[in-house]
Design an enzyme around this catalytic site. Structure first.
Site, short mmCIF file in Angstrom:
data_model
loop_
_atom_site.label_atom_id
_atom_site.label_comp_id
_atom_site.label_asym_id
_atom_site.label_seq_id
_atom_site.Cartn_x
_atom_site.Cartn_y
_atom_site.Cartn_z
N GLY A 124 48.56 24.09 101.94
CA GLY A 124 47.92 23.63 100.70
C GLY A 124 46.52 23.09 100.94
CG ASP A 125 45.20 20.24 98.11
OD1 ASP A 125 46.41 20.54 97.97
OD2 ASP A 125 44.76 19.11 97.85
NE ARG A 164 51.10 25.77 99.10
CZ ARG A 164 50.77 24.54 98.80
NH1 ARG A 164 51.12 23.54 99.58
NH2 ARG A 164 50.09 24.27 97.70
CB THR A 216 47.68 14.37 95.03
OG1 THR A 216 49.02 14.74 94.66
CG2 THR A 216 47.15 13.39 93.99
CB THR A 245 50.34 14.77 98.16
OG1 THR A 245 50.83 16.08 98.17
CG2 THR A 245 49.26 14.61 99.19
#
Ligand code: ASP
Length: 286
Positions: free
Chosen positions: A187-188, A185, A207, A157
């Site tokens: 992610g954060d 999905r 990351t 990332t």
């Protein structure tokens, strides 16, 4: 805002395992991104423009897992997440699981500027892009050959935290997510407080393993350590230690406080970073 703020910038190119022979090119990529953001700050531009510009440089570099060169999901497709946030106003914009967008961070910025919503996902993000006349590209144009063949390898990332001459702090984070993720999905990175956060006290971009980062709301948690009195370096390490202790996960983060002091930490093998602080000199680390 702090009196006499000291401009600063730090970018990361993702936490994970990186082959030794690839590291110099990754560091060069981070350096180019940090310098692009720094130039904007030096010319009196905003931290927000600087953070966005730095992340665009990394999204356009096929070596990094964001924009062009994003990792592939379990269907062999690119689905990307990105978020941008301005510390002084707490305004933010984010997109999740988007396809066919060359620079997701730019679309996140448009979501923020539009102001009706904060986070758009999947098809809805593309509808928004169409509505505002934001260009879309062929989703396959973002797949680089190396990514198809390097199917099993993780890489990072990208993110940037910047502070401008007026003491404003901004953060931008962009990612293709984790390798072989299931479609849909998220992610954060696009989740405010998890992979991306900024307020008056500082800014953080994370990351690493998104599922772990989300569970400890890592970006905001790191800023809370800062507010409790830790310096940026200590706050970064405390957040990573908490992540390891509570989830067993691995990740990294970059942080700038309201004085323009920079910190970063990781418990992965590597996390290439480029930073420019009070000395005005660019530093690289991994
Ligand atoms: N944090 C990103 C995610 O989970 C992946 C990464 O940083 O490499 O989507």
């Amino acid at each position: 805002m702090t009196p006499n703020p000291q401009p600063a910038i730090i970018v990361h190119g993702g936490a994970g395992r990186i082959r030794a022979e690839e590291l110099p090119r990754r560091l060069d990529g981070c350096k180019a991104a940090a310098l692009a953001g720094w130039e904007i700050i030096q010319q009196g531009g905003s931290a927000l423009d600087a953070a966005e510009a730095a992340v665009v440089v990394l999204e356009d570099n096929p070596l990094f897992n964001a924009g062009t060169g994003s990792t592939l999901n379990s269907l062999g497709q690119v689905e990307m997440d990105a978020a941008i946030m301005a510390g002084e106003t707490l305004r933010a914009g984010a997109v999740a699981a988007v396809q066919g967008i060359k620079n997701p961070i730019k679309l996140a910025r448009r979501v923020m500027e539009d102001g009706r919503h904060l986070l758009f996902a999947g098809e809805g993000a593309l509808l928004f892009a169409r509505e505002i006349g934001f260009p879309q590209c062929d989703p396959d144009a973002l797949i680089v050959e190396a990514e198809r063949t390097r199917w099993q390898e993780k890489h990072g990332t990208v993110g940037c935290v910047a502070m401008d001459a007026d003491g404003r702090i901004a953060v931008a984070t962009s990612t293709g997510g984790i390798f072989n993720k299931l479609p849909g999905r998220v992610g954060d990175s696009p989740l405010i407080g998890c992979g991306t956060y900024a307020d008056d006290d500082g800014g953080v971009s994370c990351t690493g393993q998104g599922e772990a980062v989300i569970r400890i709301v890592m970006a905001k948690t790191a800023l809370d350590f800062l507010k409790e009195g830790a310096n940026p370096e200590a706050a970064a390490h405390q957040a990573i230690a908490l992540l390891a202790q509570k989830t067993g996960g691995t990740a990294g983060l970059i942080i700038i406080d309201r004085q323009g002091k920079i910190g970063y930490a990781r418990n992965t093998e590597r996390m290439p970073v480029a930073l420019i602080g009070s000395a005005g000199e660019i530093q690289l680390d991994s």
